[in-house]
Design an enzyme around this catalytic site. Structure first.
Site, mmCIF file in Angstrom:
data_model
loop_
_atom_site.group_PDB
_atom_site.id
_atom_site.type_symbol
_atom_site.label_atom_id
_atom_site.label_comp_id
_atom_site.label_asym_id
_atom_site.label_seq_id
_atom_site.Cartn_x
_atom_site.Cartn_y
_atom_site.Cartn_z
ATOM 1 N N ARG A 293 0.057 -8.999 13.291
ATOM 2 C CA ARG A 293 -0.579 -7.903 12.532
ATOM 3 C C ARG A 293 -1.465 -8.455 11.421
ATOM 4 N NH1 ARG A 293 4.529 -5.061 10.664
ATOM 5 N NH2 ARG A 293 3.170 -3.862 9.294
ATOM 6 N N ARG B 276 11.743 -1.806 11.071
ATOM 7 C CA ARG B 276 10.685 -1.352 11.973
ATOM 8 C C ARG B 276 10.530 -2.359 13.097
ATOM 9 N NH1 ARG B 276 5.507 0.332 8.288
ATOM 10 N NH2 ARG B 276 4.426 -0.833 9.908
ATOM 11 N N LYS C 194 0.835 -1.212 0.000
ATOM 12 C CA LYS C 194 0.000 0.000 0.000
ATOM 13 C C LYS C 194 0.864 1.255 0.000
ATOM 14 C CE LYS C 194 -1.966 -0.948 3.994
ATOM 15 N NZ LYS C 194 -1.239 -2.182 4.345
ATOM 16 N N ARG D 43 11.727 -5.889 4.939
ATOM 17 C CA ARG D 43 11.594 -4.435 4.709
ATOM 18 C C ARG D 43 12.591 -3.660 5.575
ATOM 19 N NH1 ARG D 43 5.885 -1.658 5.405
ATOM 20 N NH2 ARG D 43 5.988 -2.678 7.431
HETATM 21 P P1 AP5 Z 1 4.924 -1.560 1.878
HETATM 22 O O1 AP5 Z 1 4.573 -0.749 0.685
HETATM 23 O O2 AP5 Z 1 5.697 -0.923 2.954
HETATM 24 O O3 AP5 Z 1 3.612 -2.299 2.429
HETATM 25 P P2 AP5 Z 1 2.357 -1.743 3.207
HETATM 26 O O4 AP5 Z 1 1.161 -2.418 2.640
HETATM 27 O O5 AP5 Z 1 2.358 -0.252 3.228
HETATM 28 O O6 AP5 Z 1 2.671 -2.366 4.630
HETATM 29 P P3 AP5 Z 1 2.622 -1.751 6.097
HETATM 30 O O7 AP5 Z 1 3.337 -2.739 6.965
HETATM 31 O O8 AP5 Z 1 3.155 -0.372 6.135
HETATM 32 O O9 AP5 Z 1 1.145 -1.816 6.376
HETATM 33 P P4 AP5 Z 1 0.507 -1.859 7.767
HETATM 34 O O10 AP5 Z 1 -0.891 -1.675 7.373
HETATM 35 O O11 AP5 Z 1 0.758 -3.012 8.632
HETATM 36 O O12 AP5 Z 1 1.303 -0.768 8.560
HETATM 37 P P5 AP5 Z 1 1.053 0.766 8.798
HETATM 38 O O13 AP5 Z 1 2.362 1.414 8.716
HETATM 39 O O14 AP5 Z 1 -0.070 1.265 7.960
HETATM 40 O O15 AP5 Z 1 5.715 -2.857 1.343
HETATM 41 C C1 AP5 Z 1 6.222 -3.843 2.242
HETATM 42 C C2 AP5 Z 1 7.591 -4.329 1.749
HETATM 43 O O16 AP5 Z 1 7.432 -5.015 0.517
HETATM 44 C C3 AP5 Z 1 8.600 -3.204 1.470
HETATM 45 O O17 AP5 Z 1 9.864 -3.643 1.838
HETATM 46 C C4 AP5 Z 1 8.503 -2.994 -0.057
HETATM 47 O O18 AP5 Z 1 9.720 -2.529 -0.593
HETATM 48 C C5 AP5 Z 1 8.178 -4.392 -0.532
HETATM 49 N N1 AP5 Z 1 7.286 -4.398 -1.701
HETATM 50 C C6 AP5 Z 1 6.224 -3.586 -1.938
HETATM 51 N N2 AP5 Z 1 5.615 -3.913 -3.104
HETATM 52 C C7 AP5 Z 1 6.302 -4.986 -3.594
HETATM 53 C C8 AP5 Z 1 6.172 -5.793 -4.772
HETATM 54 N N3 AP5 Z 1 5.200 -5.567 -5.672
HETATM 55 N N4 AP5 Z 1 7.043 -6.794 -4.957
HETATM 56 C C9 AP5 Z 1 8.040 -7.016 -4.058
HETATM 57 N N5 AP5 Z 1 8.230 -6.295 -2.923
HETATM 58 C C10 AP5 Z 1 7.370 -5.289 -2.699
HETATM 59 O O19 AP5 Z 1 0.541 0.743 10.296
HETATM 60 C C11 AP5 Z 1 1.396 0.378 11.363
HETATM 61 C C12 AP5 Z 1 0.600 0.290 12.653
HETATM 62 O O20 AP5 Z 1 -0.045 1.563 12.918
HETATM 63 C C13 AP5 Z 1 -0.559 -0.722 12.648
HETATM 64 O O21 AP5 Z 1 -0.128 -2.017 12.981
HETATM 65 C C14 AP5 Z 1 -1.478 -0.118 13.727
HETATM 66 O O22 AP5 Z 1 -1.005 -0.384 15.017
HETATM 67 C C15 AP5 Z 1 -1.341 1.388 13.477
HETATM 68 N N6 AP5 Z 1 -2.341 1.858 12.513
HETATM 69 C C16 AP5 Z 1 -2.111 2.344 11.268
HETATM 70 N N7 AP5 Z 1 -3.273 2.671 10.669
HETATM 71 C C17 AP5 Z 1 -4.266 2.390 11.567
HETATM 72 C C18 AP5 Z 1 -5.677 2.483 11.523
HETATM 73 N N8 AP5 Z 1 -6.329 2.924 10.435
HETATM 74 N N9 AP5 Z 1 -6.369 2.115 12.630
HETATM 75 C C19 AP5 Z 1 -5.753 1.681 13.733
HETATM 76 N N10 AP5 Z 1 -4.403 1.528 13.824
HETATM 77 C C20 AP5 Z 1 -3.668 1.888 12.754
#
Ligand code: AP5
Ligand code: ZN
Length: 216
Positions: free
Chosen positions: A171, A160, A13, A127
């Site tokens: 998660r 992270r 994402k 990552r």
């Molecule tokens: P990346 O693009 O970083 O993936 P992502 O989907 O953004 O993953 P996140 O871990 O950031 O999502 P998340 O929802 O758990 O965490 P968030 O930070 O939002 O890609 C991942 C890896 O794969 C990277 O190394 C990238 O280079 C690689 N990659 C990408 N695309 C690829 C491809 N096509 N092929 C190969 N490799 C690829 O949230 C963190 C925490 O915050 C949550 O756990 C929660 O505690 C809190 N939080 C955030 N939002 C909320 C909410 N709305 N409500 C409540 N708590 C929340």
């Protein structure tokens, strides 16, 4: 153009949202990034969010809804926005719908990036992020030019805390059912687009752009 990126942790994402935000010159609003910045700066929000994030749980809805509501009122969101990782629960969906109604806005498309669970684990455990600018890398799939150094700002790349294998599994489990419910909700509203996000980063971007150009 107002977009939502929906998908399990590691589905790409953030990677895709960042590319599209640059391409279309609209803000990228990642609740995860907002929380991580708050934690880094030790703000009251950061103190509140830290224990949830470190343990792989969701931050309470009322906290998350409040920060997104505030952000959506910033002037730069008038030209469009990309929400990344929000909404994640039906309560958040309701809050978002009601806020957007108040602001006379609506979501145009919800992009669901679908990736298998085994691939999610590989992506998250490999990552690395820049501790200064937050840029995202992967040890195998998107390595930096120089080991452990950010291509964009020269900052140091770190893992992270919530990308350790145990927390990654937690998660994914915390988000699975909730994500299913949101998929159903947006599908019924006819604004959901499912993207096979297991392909290479560039291919996924092209597929998303094709859909956007066709639908919007
Ligand atoms: P990346 O693009 O970083 O993936 P992502 O989907 O953004 O993953 P996140 O871990 O950031 O999502 P998340 O929802 O758990 O965490 P968030 O930070 O939002 O890609 C991942 C890896 O794969 C990277 O190394 C990238 O280079 C690689 N990659 C990408 N695309 C690829 C491809 N096509 N092929 C190969 N490799 C690829 O949230 C963190 C925490 O915050 C949550 O756990 C929660 O505690 C809190 N939080 C955030 N939002 C909320 C909410 N709305 N409500 C409540 N708590 C929340
Ligand atoms: Zn950097």
């Amino acid at each position: 153009m107002n977009l939502v990126f929906l998908g399990l942790p590691g589905a790409g994402k953030g990677t895709q949202a960042k590319i599209l935000a640059n391409k279309y010159d609209i803000p990228h609003i990642s609740t995860g990034d907002i929380f991580r910045n708050a934690i880094k700066n030790e703000t009251p929000l950061g103190v509140k969010a830290k224990e949830y994030i470190d343990s792989g749980e969701l931050v309470p809805d009322e906290v998350t809804n409040g920060i997104v509501k505030e952000r959506l009122q910033d002037k730069d969101c008038n030209k469009g926005f990309i929400l990344d990782g929000y909404p994640r629960t039906l309560d958040q969906v309701e809050a978002l719908d009601s806020n957007l109604d108040d602001f006379n806005k609506k979501i145009d498309l919800v992009i669901y990036t679908k990736v298998s669970e085994s691939e999610l684990i590989k992506r998250l455990t490999g990552r690395r992020i820049c501790e200064d600018c937050g840029a995202t890398y992967h040890v195998d799939f998107k390595p930096p030019k120089e080991e452990s150094i950010c291509d964009e700002c020269g900052g140091k790349l770190i893992q992270r805390d919530d990308d350790k294998e145990e927390t990654v599994k937690k998660r994914i489990n915390v988000n699975k059912n909730k994500t299913e419910k949101l998929i159903k909700y947006y599908d019924e509203k006819n604004i959901l687009i499912e993207i096979d996000a297991e392909k290479d980063i560039d291919e996924v971007t092209n597929d998303i752009v094709d859909v956007i150009e066709e639908k919007i």
